[in-house]
Design an enzyme around this catalytic site. Structure first.
Site, mmCIF file in Angstrom:
data_model
loop_
_atom_site.group_PDB
_atom_site.id
_atom_site.type_symbol
_atom_site.label_atom_id
_atom_site.label_comp_id
_atom_site.label_asym_id
_atom_site.label_seq_id
_atom_site.Cartn_x
_atom_site.Cartn_y
_atom_site.Cartn_z
ATOM 1 N N GLY A 1 32.844 27.780 -17.143
ATOM 2 C CA GLY A 1 33.474 29.029 -17.065
ATOM 3 C C GLY A 1 34.709 29.246 -17.932
ATOM 4 N N SER A 2 35.306 30.296 -17.673
ATOM 5 C CA SER A 2 36.579 30.490 -18.398
ATOM 6 C C SER A 2 37.646 29.589 -18.282
ATOM 7 C CB SER A 2 37.020 31.936 -18.374
ATOM 8 O OG SER A 2 37.259 32.381 -17.160
ATOM 9 N N GLY B 1 35.265 34.955 -16.976
ATOM 10 C CA GLY B 1 35.490 35.453 -15.672
ATOM 11 C C GLY B 1 34.950 34.395 -14.786
ATOM 12 N N THR B 2 35.009 33.208 -14.782
ATOM 13 C CA THR B 2 34.652 32.241 -13.756
ATOM 14 C C THR B 2 35.104 30.894 -13.912
ATOM 15 O OG1 THR B 2 32.765 33.384 -13.763
ATOM 16 C CG2 THR B 2 32.622 31.367 -13.051
ATOM 17 N N THR B 3 35.227 30.131 -12.688
ATOM 18 C CA THR B 3 35.231 28.714 -12.929
ATOM 19 C C THR B 3 34.199 28.253 -11.640
ATOM 20 O OG1 THR B 3 37.608 28.846 -13.499
ATOM 21 C CG2 THR B 3 36.743 26.660 -12.800
#
Lengths: 273, 227
Positions: free
Chosen positions: A188-189, A53-55
């Site tokens: 991140g994802s 859940g992040t970039t």
């Protein structure tokens, strides 16, 4: 006693680990280390689940490094937050962006901020850029027991090295391994999608505006491909956050400037250029 | 087995106090003074790297007179206390009052229980924000704590300097320039000689700064201010 093994030295992290072990994330995990490792959901493997859940990304430009991140926080398939801040100013010349479990991420950022300020006050001088990056590596390593409980925390560190007069980017692995990147990096994802975009658009000595445009485009593409990454929210006026780390300190890029870049990007997409 | 000598508690305390006072009086003096934008700290310190004045937290500064190794330990303990409090609660919960109390307790305990008292006198200053008053605490070797107003002097001939300042300090806010020249004049009155600006350590808690209020004022800036 100074210079003898029982001294805390100038590290707040070490002091905390001795004096208040309950406040150090890693030692909390150690308390329950007898419990079996949490297997990755469904697959039954012992490989820790990947950051979700992040970039967040960092990219070099003429005057230093730009660091940016999206604002979405997720809980499974639910959106837990739309305004989550993942890029943190750490001191006058460094910033980190973190991917992973939200609580431990915020804790790491706060602890790292205190650590650097503590060192500066005790020693009367700031740590070198390299020293800060290494210290962060040790803190990530200390978090390893938590990784096996599913709480991954992975930072990107960017700092302006005053001695070398250049911006620097460091990435980490869960064991605290520290690797310097020469141009850009993203984790991140949606990290892979963002990296692909930056690879296409990166040149040496980008101008500040071009670096900002590339970073925001990378986040936009990541948000298109990855459910865990939030794109620009035009309805609520929420945009990814970005900071510039340069010789004269850290500046937040304001929402208005980011909004203008996104308006242009979206216009281009509509027209299909 | 030889009988232990009997020494009356009064005698023992008096001896210890005398010993500590002698050590502190040998050193050089430090002055803290309130000015319009905060608190100015000036130390007679010929070394440019071994500091007597330092930052503790956002709005709190520390200075110590007497034995360097002893007040350096107290300084470090203060920073640890402040950073721990700030980390556990929030930055605004770190106060000079709590820190000064901690110092007072530690110095008091050491004075009554250890063979050798600490030969130090310390000063904790906090700049007040949004209408709050500044705070100046002076803590002596036996843990007694004094809440000072306007100005405070520690180390060396501190009592004589306090008298000198009492006659000259005005309650209406001083500019930084006026406060600095008064501090320098006071220190010079104590040593009876002209002090070179390179031999002064100057720092301020400046209310107009954002975040961390502490800043050092290098000799070049002092010279400009006093010109």
């Amino acid at each position: 006693m100074p210079l003898f093994p029982d001294d805390y030295g100038s590290s707040f992290f070490d002091y905390l680990a001795h004096q208040r072990p309950d406040l150090v994330p890693a030692s909390r995990a150690g308390m329950s280390s007898s419990s079996p490792l949490v297997p990755d959901e469904g697959r039954g493997s012992l490989v820790p689940p990947m950051t979700h859940g992040t970039t967040v990304l960092a990219i070099k430009y003429q005057g230093g490094v730009l660091i940016a991140g999206d604002r979405r926080a997720t809980e499974g398939f639910q959106i837990a937050g739309r305004r989550m801040e993942k890029v943190f100013k750490i001191d006058g010349h460094s910033a980190i962006a973190i991917a992973g479990a939200a609580g431990p991420c915020l804790e790491l950022a706060k602890l790292f901020q205190t650590e650097l300020e503590h060192y500066e006050k005790l020693e009367g001088i700031q740590l070198s850029c390299e020293g800060k990056a290494n210290k962060l590596g040790q803190m990530v390593k200390a978090n390893l027991p938590m990784v096996f409980q599913g709480l991954v925390v992975l930072p990107i560190y960017v700092g302006y090295d005053l001695k070398r007069a250049e911006g620097r980017i460091f990435k980490y692995d869960i064991t605290g391994g520290r690797y310097e990147e020469s141009d850009y990096h993203s984790i991140g994802s949606g990290g892979k999608d963002a990296r692909n975009t930056m690879r296409e658009h990166f040149r040496k000595n980008l101008s500040e505006q071009d670096a900002l445009r590339t970073a925001l485009l990378a986040l936009y593409n990541a948000a298109e491909e990855d459910v865990g990454t939030g794109g620009p929210d035009l309805v609520r006026g929420i945009y990814p956050s970005a900071k510039l780390v340069g010789a004269d300190g850290i500046t937040d890029v304001d929402d208005q400037r980011i909004g203008i870049v996104y308006a242009a990007l979206i216009e281009e997409r509509k027209n299909g250029d | 087995m030889p009988l232990p000598y009997y020494v009356s508690p009064e005698q023992m305390m008096q001896d210890k106090a005398e010993y500590a006072k002698k050590g502190i009086a040998k050193g050089r003096s430090i002055i803290a003074m309130e000015y319009a934008d905060g608190v100015l700290l000036v130390a007679d310190n010929p070394s440019a790297s071994l500091y007597k004045i330092s930052e503790i937290y956002d709005s709190i500064a520390f200075s110590g007179a007497g034995k360097y190794s002893e007040f350096e330990n107290l300084r470090k303990a203060g920073i640890r206390h402040a950073d721990l409090t700030g980390y556990m609660y929030s930055r605004e919960d770190v106060t000079a009052r709590s820190l000064a109390n901690g110092y007072s307790q530690s110095l008091g305990t050491i004075f009554s229980q250890e063979l050798k008292p600490l030969e130090v006198e310390i000063l904790v200053a906090q700049v007040g924000e949004s209408g709050h008053a500044n705070e100046l605490y002076r803590i002596s070797f036996d843990g007694s704590i004094f809440d000072e107003r306007g100005f405070a002097a520690i180390g060396g001939r501190a009592e004589a300097l306090q008298v000198f300042l009492k006659e000259r300090y005005k309650t209406d806010p001083l500019t930084l320039k006026a406060a600095l020249s008064l501090c320098v004049a006071t220190l010079e009155s104590g040593t009876n000689q002209k002090l070179p600006l390179e031999g002064l350590e100057v720092a301020a808690l400046d209310r107009t700064r954002v975040g961390r209020k502490f800043r050092r004022i290098p000799p070049s800036e002092s010279r400009q201010l006093l010109a």
